[in-house]
Design a protein around this motif. Structure first.
Motif, PDB file in Angstrom:
ATOM      1  N   GLY A   1       0.898  -1.291  -0.172  1.00 30.94           N
ATOM      2  CA  GLY A   1      -0.004   0.002   0.153  1.00 30.94           C
ATOM      3  C   GLY A   1       0.913   1.298   0.180  1.00 30.94           C
ATOM      4  O   GLY A   1       0.606   1.962   0.802  1.00 30.94           O
TER       5      GLY A   1
ATOM      6  N   PHE B   1       1.083   4.161  -1.663  1.00 30.38           N
ATOM      7  CA  PHE B   1       0.623   5.762  -1.960  1.00 30.38           C
ATOM      8  C   PHE B   1      -0.202   5.906  -0.459  1.00 30.38           C
ATOM      9  O   PHE B   1      -0.404   7.041  -0.155  1.00 30.38           O
ATOM     10  CB  PHE B   1      -0.284   5.773  -3.010  1.00 30.38           C
ATOM     11  N   ASP B   2      -0.812   4.796  -0.046  1.00 26.27           N
ATOM     12  CA  ASP B   2      -1.748   5.082   1.252  1.00 26.27           C
ATOM     13  C   ASP B   2      -0.824   5.166   2.598  1.00 26.27           C
ATOM     14  O   ASP B   2      -1.317   5.633   3.490  1.00 26.27           O
ATOM     15  CB  ASP B   2      -2.763   4.048   1.377  1.00 26.27           C
ATOM     16  N   ASN B   3       0.636   4.634   2.464  1.00 31.82           N
ATOM     17  CA  ASN B   3       1.300   4.679   3.724  1.00 31.82           C
ATOM     18  C   ASN B   3       2.304   5.660   3.652  1.00 31.82           C
ATOM     19  O   ASN B   3       3.325   5.623   4.598  1.00 31.82           O
ATOM     20  CB  ASN B   3       1.784   3.232   3.891  1.00 31.82           C
ATOM     21  N   ILE B   4       2.553   6.731   2.974  1.00 33.28           N
ATOM     22  CA  ILE B   4       3.570   7.754   2.526  1.00 33.28           C
ATOM     23  C   ILE B   4       3.302   8.623   3.963  1.00 33.28           C
ATOM     24  O   ILE B   4       2.305   9.173   4.160  1.00 33.28           O
ATOM     25  CB  ILE B   4       3.390   8.426   1.293  1.00 33.28           C
TER      26      ILE B   4
ATOM     27  N   THR C   1      -7.106  12.160   7.061  1.00 36.15           N
ATOM     28  CA  THR C   1      -5.934  11.282   6.350  1.00 36.15           C
ATOM     29  C   THR C   1      -4.573  11.863   6.933  1.00 36.15           C
ATOM     30  O   THR C   1      -4.004  13.113   7.346  1.00 36.15           O
ATOM     31  CB  THR C   1      -5.711  11.956   4.982  1.00 36.15           C
TER      32      THR C   1
ATOM     33  N   SER D   1      -1.559   9.647   6.728  1.00 37.27           N
ATOM     34  CA  SER D   1      -0.827   9.380   6.053  1.00 37.27           C
ATOM     35  C   SER D   1      -1.048   9.055   4.155  1.00 37.27           C
ATOM     36  O   SER D   1      -2.482   9.107   4.136  1.00 37.27           O
ATOM     37  CB  SER D   1       0.103   8.043   6.486  1.00 37.27           C
ATOM     38  N   GLY D   2      -0.125   9.218   3.426  1.00 38.60           N
ATOM     39  CA  GLY D   2      -0.491   8.843   2.340  1.00 38.60           C
ATOM     40  C   GLY D   2      -0.740  10.084   1.374  1.00 38.60           C
ATOM     41  O   GLY D   2      -1.292  11.102   1.739  1.00 38.60           O
ATOM     42  N   THR D   3      -0.769   9.792   0.040  1.00 40.41           N
ATOM     43  CA  THR D   3      -1.230  10.932  -1.068  1.00 40.41           C
ATOM     44  C   THR D   3      -2.258  10.058  -1.799  1.00 40.41           C
ATOM     45  O   THR D   3      -2.122   9.019  -2.324  1.00 40.41           O
ATOM     46  CB  THR D   3      -0.191  11.247  -1.995  1.00 40.41           C
TER      47      THR D   3
ATOM     48  N   GLN E   1      -4.237   8.465  -4.525  1.00 45.67           N
ATOM     49  CA  GLN E   1      -4.209   8.146  -5.721  1.00 45.67           C
ATOM     50  C   GLN E   1      -5.186   8.934  -6.632  1.00 45.67           C
ATOM     51  O   GLN E   1      -6.312   8.693  -6.395  1.00 45.67           O
ATOM     52  CB  GLN E   1      -4.066   6.762  -6.057  1.00 45.67           C
TER      53      GLN E   1
ATOM     54  N   SER F   1       0.060  13.922  -6.588  1.00 45.27           N
ATOM     55  CA  SER F   1       0.626  12.579  -5.900  1.00 45.27           C
ATOM     56  C   SER F   1       1.914  11.844  -6.633  1.00 45.27           C
ATOM     57  O   SER F   1       2.618  11.330  -6.075  1.00 45.27           O
ATOM     58  CB  SER F   1      -0.638  11.677  -5.760  1.00 45.27           C
TER      59      SER F   1
END
Length: 622
Positions: free
Chosen positions: A163, A165-168, A207, A209-211, A213, A218
């Motif tokens: 994951g 993009f979801d965990n940046i 949110t 974390s994450g950017t 999609q 992003s």
């Protein structure tokens, strides 16, 4: 700030970035309207220009200079707030769902403006091994690099990030940006983008974390985040690489020395005229040479020669090892530890692993593996054999991934790849014959163009092409309620050995042929210029959007000196009105028209032509 000053400042950013200097004044650059005009031009032609975010009324339709000015003012005084993105799910090839975040139109514009500035800072320093979401780079450039430079690899290390993009991590990302940006106002704007949250089932979710999609910025932020991995791998490579070449095997060295000894004997015997004795040595030389060709010349497991190779496309990356399996395991462990400790990213144990290069692994839809043919080539010159040589061992090969091909056939509803059963596509049976043929041609040509970088790609796609062909025939047969043979004999026509359809276009009779794999040329591998300078031109080549809005002349009713809005047509039928269509076709952006507010409202209400007729009647009566 004058356009010339902004342009000069933007074009100085790459040099500052290469020198490692932190840049400032970026937030002040966003006060220049020209940057926002370029940002609008970057997002307006996209298919998602009219896709609403959480606010259904906030799309690019109706965009105006006044609206742009309000956004610039809010960004500059710090009052601009991002709307939560609308959460939307799309199916993945494995049957799961991938979440997408769809921003509002205003947020897309702000992201595009920030992306334009960030691109000037980061594009010059990104690694040449990074190919995702970059101008001049693509899946094909990554694959070409593998095919051209990875021969000799013994192990392939495949690392899958869970994951990504979801965990940046927002904190880490902002700290990475601070390494090169000394402008807290600019960074604060980016932080607001990241923490805007998302809407799902009419409920707001924060949110942490994450950017998202689907966001305009992003992909660039993802590359900034994983640029740390690129640099870490480069340092790892510098420590790992060892030796200038593999050592010769003892057997090969011994055989070569013996061969050279007999050649010296031949030379000595011929110098004194003993040709008969020389022939005996020549016979031995031929036997030794034949044995030498069959013998490995270098030690593939030479511990004194090692190489590490690396390629990345977005969050998909692959590492090639010329060394032992233990070397590959050590590299994988170090990369996994770096991702966890420095970037707070987890690696999937199920999808990651170490593979023999000869067996290969999947990367960007291809199976990447090495191949050794063990053939002996004879080199002729003027009809005579002058030398022999072996083909290189462990040549890197690219082959179409069968699992991806099966998924393609299923996704497009052609039939079943494994059984070869072809099916008609039900939703196309209501279209015209030409529309059906064009739809099928586009799908198969797109697949062929992507996989033509592979070795023996036509052979790999032949089975898919067969299913595709019968699916096309069955779709046409279902439409005409006839057999496939009847389609071949009565629906499709033959011209110069090609099957297809005749159609009329602008008074001319044309022929649309059925696509075959032979219609795609192999072509040369792409050779992008990685060092091409990115120069932003603000003062020249002004967009049609700017000229037409500043002209303040309605392209519908012709009213002058009135505020205008840009109408985005979802399809050409939306702008079929006779007086308007001529303007639309003449515009560089075919589906955008500058209208006054009354004309824009009338067009959406479906009474545009009635308004034009009424205005003409009023003018005639006057």
């Amino acid at each position: 700030m004058r356009t010339e000053v902004v342009e000069k400042r933007l074009n100085s950013l790459p040099d500052l970035s290469r020198l490692g200097k932190r840049v400032n004044g970026l937030h002040r650059l966003l006060a220049c309207p020209r940057i926002w005009e370029l940002a609008y031009e970057a997002i307006a032609p996209n298919k998602g220009a009219l896709t609403p975010g959480a606010d259904p009324n906030n799309t690019l339709d109706g965009f105006s200079l006044e609206r742009m000015t309000r956004i610039i003012t809010a960004v500059q005084d710090g009052t601009y707030r991002f709307t939560p993105v609308r959460r939307h799910y799309i199916p993945k090839t494995n049957g799961k769902l991938r979440p997408l975040g769809i921003p509002s139109a205003d947020d897309k514009l702000v992201q595009a403006a920030v992306k334009l500035v960030l691109g000037q800072i980061y594009e010059p320093i990104f690694s040449e091994n990074s190919h995702g979401f970059r101008s001049g780079h693509s899946c094909h450039t990554a694959l070409d690099q593998i095919r051209g430079k990875w021969s000799g690899v013994t192990w392939l290390v495949d690392v899958d990030i869970v994951g990504f993009f979801d965990n940046i991590d927002h904190g880490i990302l902002l700290d990475l940006l601070r390494k090169r940006i000394n402008d807290e106002d600019f960074l604060r704007l980016i932080k607001r983008m990241l923490t805007a949250g998302f809407m799902e089932d009419w409920t707001w979710h924060p949110t942490y974390s994450g950017t998202p999609q689907g966001g305009v910025i992003s992909p660039l932020l993802a590359n900034v985040y994983l640029h740390e991995l690129d640099e870490h791998t480069a340092s790892l490579k510098a420590k790992f690489d060892k030796g200038r070449g593999r050592r010769r095997t003892p057997e090969y060295r011994q055989q070569s020395k013996l061969l050279e000894k007999h050649r010296r004997h031949v030379k000595a015997l011929r110098s004194i005229g003993a040709e008969e004795a020389a022939q005996e040595h020549l016979e031995v030389i031929r036997e030794l040479h034949a044995a030498l060709i069959e013998m490995p010349c270098v030690d593939p497991f030479d511990p004194g020669f090692k190489r590490l190779l690396y390629i990345r496309y977005a969050d998909d990356f692959l590492i090639g090892i010329l060394g032992s399996k233990q070397d590959a395991a050590n590299v994988m462990a170090e990369v996994t530890a770096f991702l966890k400790s420095q970037l707070k990213l987890d690696v999937s144990e199920e999808k990651s692993g170490i593979h023999r290069a000869a067996e290969g692994t999947s990367f960007l839809g291809y199976t990447v593996h090495t191949y050794t043919s063990n053939r002996v080539l004879t080199i002729h010159r003027k009809g005579q054999c002058v030398a022999t040589r072996r083909t290189a061992s462990r040549l890197m090969q690219l082959r179409a991934d069968r699992a991806k091909l099966a998924s393609f056939v299923e996704r497009k509803k052609f039939g079943n790849y494994h059984t070869g059963q072809a099916d008609a596509i039900g939703h196309l049976t209501g279209a015209t014959d030409l529309e059906i043929l064009v739809s099928y041609n586009v799908m198969m040509r797109g697949l062929a163009e992507y996989y033509k970088r592979g070795n023996r790609w036509r052979r790999d796609l032949t089975w898919v092409s067969r299913i595709w062909w019968f699916s096309l025939m069955k779709t046409l047969a279902t439409k005409h309620k006839c057999s496939v043979n009847s389609v071949l004999n009565n629906v499709l026509t033959r011209r110069l050995g090609e099957r297809g359809l005749w159609y009329e276009n602008k008074g001319q009779r044309k022929f649309m042929r059925v696509f075959y794999l032979r219609h795609v040329s192999d072509g040369e591998p792409a050779k992008p210029d990685f060092d091409k300078e990115r120069v932003v031109t603000l003062s020249t080549g002004r967009s049609s959007f700017t000229d037409r809005l500043r002209a303040r002349t309605c392209e519908g009713c012709g009213a002058e000196d009135v505020p205008l809005e840009i109408h985005h047509a979802k399809k050409l039928a939306d702008v079929k009105h006779q007086s308007l269509a001529a303007q639309v076709k003449a515009a560089r952006t075919r589906k955008r028209v500058a209208l006054c507010v009354p004309c824009h409202h009338a067009l959406h209400a479906g009474v545009f032509q009635a308004r034009i007729d009424r205005l003409k009647a009023d003018v005639g009566a006057g």
